[in-house]
Design an enzyme around this catalytic site. Structure first.
Site: not given
Ligand code: LLP
Length: 446
Positions: A261, A343, A374
């Site tokens: 995150g 997104r 569309c």
């Molecule tokens: N670990 C777990 C358990 C997670 O659920 C996630 C992301 C990550 C690591 C990696 O998170 P990152 O470092 O990439 O933020 N579709 C959304 C993001 C959803 C992320 C869900 N989980 C977007 O496009 O912003």
């Protein structure tokens, strides 16, 4: 003839049109104003592979992975494959010393095909199927993160050898107010709340099955977190929970996975999570929390996805049409849209867009870059500055599309998904080819 044609040195003197906090580290602009990434002009990629196309800068990806390893020396880093995963990307992560976190049988197979040691794979998901759990134990993944009671029962029933597991909990950290999506609170689908008896019950259930080897706890507080202190807070709460587990069961958990995150900027001026600050915060929080609870320091694991893959990617689009509507807005329509970038419509995400095939000299104006689908909300970016003479055939590059674009693409309107092209040292290599209409029809059973 423009002033630039008469005085080409003007072009050279022009400030670069890209911000290194947002664009891949190898982004350059040549004398003709053509943007290149990884030493390859983006216009050449568009000519060779068509548009839209995802371009991924291997150097940027590897550099950010290395940066994590260097800053977080005593921490295990598992790259979150959900942000972007192909066999090559898995190999890059492996070669840079990262483990890989996966959340489906497909991601698991891709990581494996990319040569990632199963012991360094972490299996996630809030609704893993028995088949996925069976496959994960069969190949011997290092950790399975349990997310529900039924998963505990399934895994205990189908594991043939002792399986290391973590329990995913929610430490009730609300990151709202921070430009982010929250998953660390109780009112959502992931994990067992630490509050009440939920997590404690899950621990008891897991410990009742000797085939499950409970090694630690996991939490993921949300997306786009830029304040490292929130991870410090999570560590405090999680160590306290681990101390409670020791008191209740005499079991000392040795691993604390604080998820990913880590926030990155998508447009100029936005902040990012500082990895050095994160390292300091983790150390301080561990020192304090472990001292307070007299608890032995567990191994900390982090799972960054976007912070490693996000800025490595740009998407190339060809301008299809330009029109100014009576309402006053100018729409620059491109040949992709919400199928390759959902997104904007999902999260109201904002992007940085630039002209990639020539100098953006002369008058500039605010436009909406719209997609081809569309759906009225099919936009890539609103109120972005582009040259007033932007016209069909121009090439646009959109920054920060390495994470959650290729991995979230769809076939809306029966549009084939774009290819993913890696660039490095002046060479372009297709990692995933474009999806053709024949591909799409091949699934139609008639
Ligand atoms: N670990 C777990 C358990 C997670 O659920 C996630 C992301 C990550 C690591 C990696 O998170 P990152 O470092 O990439 O933020 N579709 C959304 C993001 C959803 C992320 C869900 N989980 C977007 O496009 O912003």
């Amino acid at each position: 003839m423009t002033l630039l044609d008469i005085l080409p040195s003007l072009g050279r003197a022009a400030p670069p049109r890209f911000d290194s906090a947002i664009w891949p580290v190898t982004t350059r602009s040549d004398e003709d104003g053509r943007l290149s990434v990884g030493g390859v002009p983006l216009a050449d990629i568009a000519d060779e592979f068509g548009t839209p196309t995802y371009v991924i800068d291997e150097t940027d990806f590897r550099r950010r992975a290395r940066r994590y390893r260097k800053a977080l020396r005593s921490v295990e880093v598992a790259y979150a494959g959900k942000s972007l995963l192909t066999t090559s990307v898995a190999r890059w992560a492996r070669e840079e010393g990262l483990g890989v976190d996966v959340c489906s049988a497909g991601e698991l197979a891709t990581a494996q095909a990319g040569g990632v040691d199963p012991a360094r794979i972490i299996m996630h998901g809030n609704a893993k199927s028995p088949e996925e759990l069976r496959e994960a134990t069969r190949i011997g993944v290092g950790r399975i993160v349990l997310d529900s009671d039924i998963e505990i029962a399934y895994l205990a029933g189908l594991a043939r050898k002792r399986q290391r597991v973590l329990i995913r909990v929610t430490p009730d950290i609300d990151i709202h107010g921070h430009r982010a999506l929250t998953t660390g609170i109780s009112d959502q689908k992931f994990g067992f709340p630490l509050a009440g008896d939920h997590a404690a019950d899950a621990v008891r259930r897991v410990l009742a099955h000797p085939i499950l080897d409970l090694v630690g706890l996991h939490c993921h507080i949300g997306s786009q977190v830029t304040d490292a202190a929130l991870y410090g807070e999570a560590i405090h709460r999680m160590i306290a929970a681990m101390a409670d587990i020791r008191a209740a069961h005499g079991v000392i958990l040795t691993e604390l996975n604080i998820g990913g995150g880590h926030g990155i900027p998508y447009v100029a001026g936005e902040s990012e999570l500082d990895v050095d600050e994160l390292a300091r915060t983790i150390e301080d929080a561990l020192d304090e929390a472990c001292a307070a609870e007299h608890f032995p320091r567990p191994t900390i694991v982090v799972e960054p996805g976007r912070a490693i893959s996000g800025r490595a990617g740009v998407t190339l689009y060809r301008v299809s049409s330009v029109k100014t509507q009576p309402g006053g807005r100018t729409f620059v329509a491109v040949d992709g849209g919400m199928s390759d970038n959902p997104r904007v419509s999902l999260y109201g995400a904002q992007y940085t867009v630039t002209l990639a095939n020539r100098h953006a000299s002369g008058v500039r104006g605010l436009v909406t870059v719209a997609g081809r689908h569309c759906e009225a909300g099919d936009e890539i970016a609103r109120d972005v500055e582009l040259p007033a003479d932007v016209h069909p055939g121009d090439l646009l590059a959109v920054a920060c599309t390495g994470a959650y674009h290729h991995s979230m693409a769809s076939n809306y309107n029966m549009v084939g998904r774009p290819p993913l092209v890696a660039v490095k040292d002046g060479r372009a290599r297709e990692l995933v080819r474009r999806e053709t209409i024949a591909d799409l029809l091949s699934r139609d059973c008639g």
